[in-house]
Design a protein around this motif. Structure first.
Motif, mmCIF file in Angstrom:
data_model
loop_
_atom_site.group_PDB
_atom_site.id
_atom_site.type_symbol
_atom_site.label_atom_id
_atom_site.label_comp_id
_atom_site.label_asym_id
_atom_site.label_seq_id
_atom_site.Cartn_x
_atom_site.Cartn_y
_atom_site.Cartn_z
ATOM 1 N N ASN A 1 -48.686 -22.425 16.219
ATOM 2 C CA ASN A 1 -48.545 -23.250 15.012
ATOM 3 C C ASN A 1 -47.112 -23.659 14.697
ATOM 4 O O ASN A 1 -46.834 -24.151 13.601
ATOM 5 N N GLY A 2 -46.221 -23.429 15.634
ATOM 6 C CA GLY A 2 -44.836 -23.884 15.454
ATOM 7 C C GLY A 2 -44.068 -23.128 14.393
ATOM 8 O O GLY A 2 -43.085 -23.645 13.852
ATOM 9 N N ILE A 3 -44.510 -21.929 14.060
ATOM 10 C CA ILE A 3 -43.765 -21.130 13.071
ATOM 11 C C ILE A 3 -42.557 -20.500 13.769
ATOM 12 O O ILE A 3 -42.662 -20.032 14.893
ATOM 13 N N LEU B 1 -39.256 -16.755 18.515
ATOM 14 C CA LEU B 1 -40.015 -17.997 18.335
ATOM 15 C C LEU B 1 -39.099 -19.222 18.417
ATOM 16 O O LEU B 1 -39.485 -20.271 18.965
ATOM 17 N N ALA B 2 -37.886 -19.076 17.909
ATOM 18 C CA ALA B 2 -36.934 -20.198 17.992
ATOM 19 C C ALA B 2 -36.612 -20.501 19.452
ATOM 20 O O ALA B 2 -36.545 -21.661 19.865
ATOM 21 N N THR B 3 -36.453 -19.449 20.249
ATOM 22 C CA THR B 3 -36.155 -19.646 21.677
ATOM 23 C C THR B 3 -37.359 -20.284 22.355
ATOM 24 O O THR B 3 -37.220 -21.202 23.174
ATOM 25 N N TYR B 4 -38.549 -19.806 22.003
ATOM 26 C CA TYR B 4 -39.780 -20.377 22.584
ATOM 27 C C TYR B 4 -39.850 -21.880 22.301
ATOM 28 O O TYR B 4 -40.125 -22.688 23.197
ATOM 29 N N LEU B 5 -39.568 -22.248 21.053
ATOM 30 C CA LEU B 5 -39.660 -23.668 20.691
ATOM 31 C C LEU B 5 -38.583 -24.506 21.385
ATOM 32 O O LEU B 5 -38.765 -25.695 21.616
ATOM 33 N N SER B 6 -37.458 -23.873 21.730
ATOM 34 C CA SER B 6 -36.366 -24.615 22.379
ATOM 35 C C SER B 6 -36.506 -24.647 23.895
ATOM 36 O O SER B 6 -35.823 -25.405 24.570
ATOM 37 N N ALA B 7 -37.349 -23.748 24.439
ATOM 38 C CA ALA B 7 -37.379 -23.568 25.899
ATOM 39 C C ALA B 7 -37.916 -24.804 26.604
ATOM 40 O O ALA B 7 -38.922 -25.380 26.201
ATOM 41 N N LYS B 8 -37.219 -25.180 27.682
ATOM 42 C CA LYS B 8 -37.673 -26.318 28.491
ATOM 43 C C LYS B 8 -38.400 -25.815 29.752
ATOM 44 O O LYS B 8 -38.968 -26.591 30.503
#
Ligand code: CTP
Length: 386
Positions: free
Chosen positions: A78-80, A86-93
């Motif tokens: 859910n993008g929390i 979680l921030a690293t997950y959302l930034s990971a390419k």
């Protein structure tokens, strides 16, 4: 355990821990194992540094979230973004793998299953949970996959996505010792463990080859199921297995320590000592030389590599074998070199080729030595016109 296994496999590991995870295990343990500071929050007050999650997410070739709790999965889906993981997950390419671990009812809950589906649609990769005893004492699905299985899944990923210079090549490798029976109890054998040949089979497989490994008696096995393993015991069995589909083979690397001689007769029953007998003579006969036979039958598109284990006049002996057996190159080990030869995880090799070039390598792991040998094979392949 996972960090230890990855480091052992040569990976550079950076660990991020959520706050609840630090209640179970200390960050110091992970920083010691990974040899890097562990990231637990955005700002580490001790060193007064801002942990840049974007940089971490870009640095990694792969991100693994293990164990992934129901809570973390829900937030990922859910993008929390309320912690540094979680921030690293959302930034990971890079590709993201997650290995869930939770109690069985939490695992079965429709919301968990829906979150996993969502994560799959984002292109993340699930490492399936296993059935077994859970932290609650209940038994069922929800256990994190075993660390070895997780490492194997990640390795498969890299194999799948790495360059495949040996794609479509049929590669035959012989490895290990042979045991030549004297009677049902005894045999003539040698100290080979098969490590070098198994390392060659694994690296060739990683580079896209179809590998057939003819393996003498040893405790060791290659780590990939995709390698065809033919288990043999005697030199004759190894010969027969190596000759199967000989004409279809592109590359053959014969690393086995094949017995040069085998008992002339094998007794069907255990040989008993007779009273008054002071000694006994064992009569031996020559075995078939697999390498020499393949050399005689060699087709223009085929490339043949032999091994030579020498104790003296190393280069001269290896050179003679190269010519006599019609090889493209020969890998020389000297028993005089420390850390080379049987049982060691390392090897110190010299490669001589049919164009009289000679390459000496440092003492390396057998896996690295296998990479050097296959690099040489590829160079020689390029010189072939067929
Ligand atoms: N080899 C083989 N079949 C045999 C014997 C050896 O395929 N029956 C292969 C080995 O796998 C290795 C190479 O031949 O690649 C070793 O050559 P070889 O001449 O057998 O070396 P040694 O056994 O050391 O022989 P020598 O006693 O002449 O040094």
């Amino acid at each position: 355990m996972l960090t230890r296994l990855f480091v052992k496999e040569g990976a550079e590991v950076r660990v991020i821990m959520t706050q609840p995870a630090t209640n179970f295990i200390s960050p110091l343990t992970f920083s010691t194992l990974s040899k890097h500071p562990v990231v637990t929050q955005f700002f580490s007050s001790q060193e007064e540094v801002w942990n840049n999650h974007v940089e971490l997410g870009l640095w990694a070739d792969l991100m693994l979230i293990a164990p992934a709790s129901a809570n973390t999965l829900a937030k990922m889906a859910n993008g929390i973004c309320d912690n540094v993981l979680l921030a690293t997950y959302l930034s990971a390419k890079c590709p993201v793998y997650f290995a869930p671990a939770m109690d069985l009812d939490m695992w079965l809950h429709p919301s968990t299953q829906k979150n996993i589906q969502t994560l799959n649609t984002y292109g993340n990769h699930l490492i399936e949970v296993e059935h077994g005893e859970l932290a609650s004492g209940l038994v069922g699905k929800g256990r994190m996959s075993e660390p070895e299985s997780i490492v194997a899944a990640i390795e498969e990923h890299f194999i799948h996505h790495s360059p495949k210079p040996l794609e479509g090549q049929q590669v035959l490798i012989t490895a290990g010792p042979t045991y030549e029976p004297i009677d049902p109890v005894r045999f003539v054998g040698n100290r080979s463990t098969g490590k070098m040949g198994i390392a060659l089979a694994e690296v060739a497989y990683e580079q896209g080859a179809n590998v057939r490994l003819v393996l003498g008696p040893t405790q060791l096995k290659p780590r990939y199921k995709g390698i065809e393993v033919v288990e043999v015991r005697t030199a004759q069995e190894m010969f027969e297995a190596a000759m199967v589909n000989q004409t279809r083979m592109d590359i053959a690397i014969l690393a086995a320590a094949v017995a040069d001689f085998t008992p002339s007769e094998v007794s069907n029953s255990k040989i008993k000592k007779k009273s008054g007998e002071e000694g006994m003579t064992l009569s031996l006969k020559r075995t078939k030389d697999i390498l020499a036979t393949l050399g005689q039958m060699k087709k223009p598109h085929q490339l043949l590599v032999g091994f030579a284990l020498e104790t003296n006049n190393e280069l001269e002996n290896a050179q003679k074998k190269l010519q006599k057996k019609n090889l493209d190159c020969i890998v020389l080990n000297s028993l005089r070199d420390k850390g080379a030869g049987f049982k060691h995880d390392t090897n110190k090799i010299t490669i001589l080729d049919k164009y009289n070039s000679l390459q000496k390598f440092e003492l390396k792991s057998k896996r690295e030595a296998a990479q050097d040998i296959l690099q040489k094979v590829l160079e020689l392949k390029r010189t072939m016109t067929v």
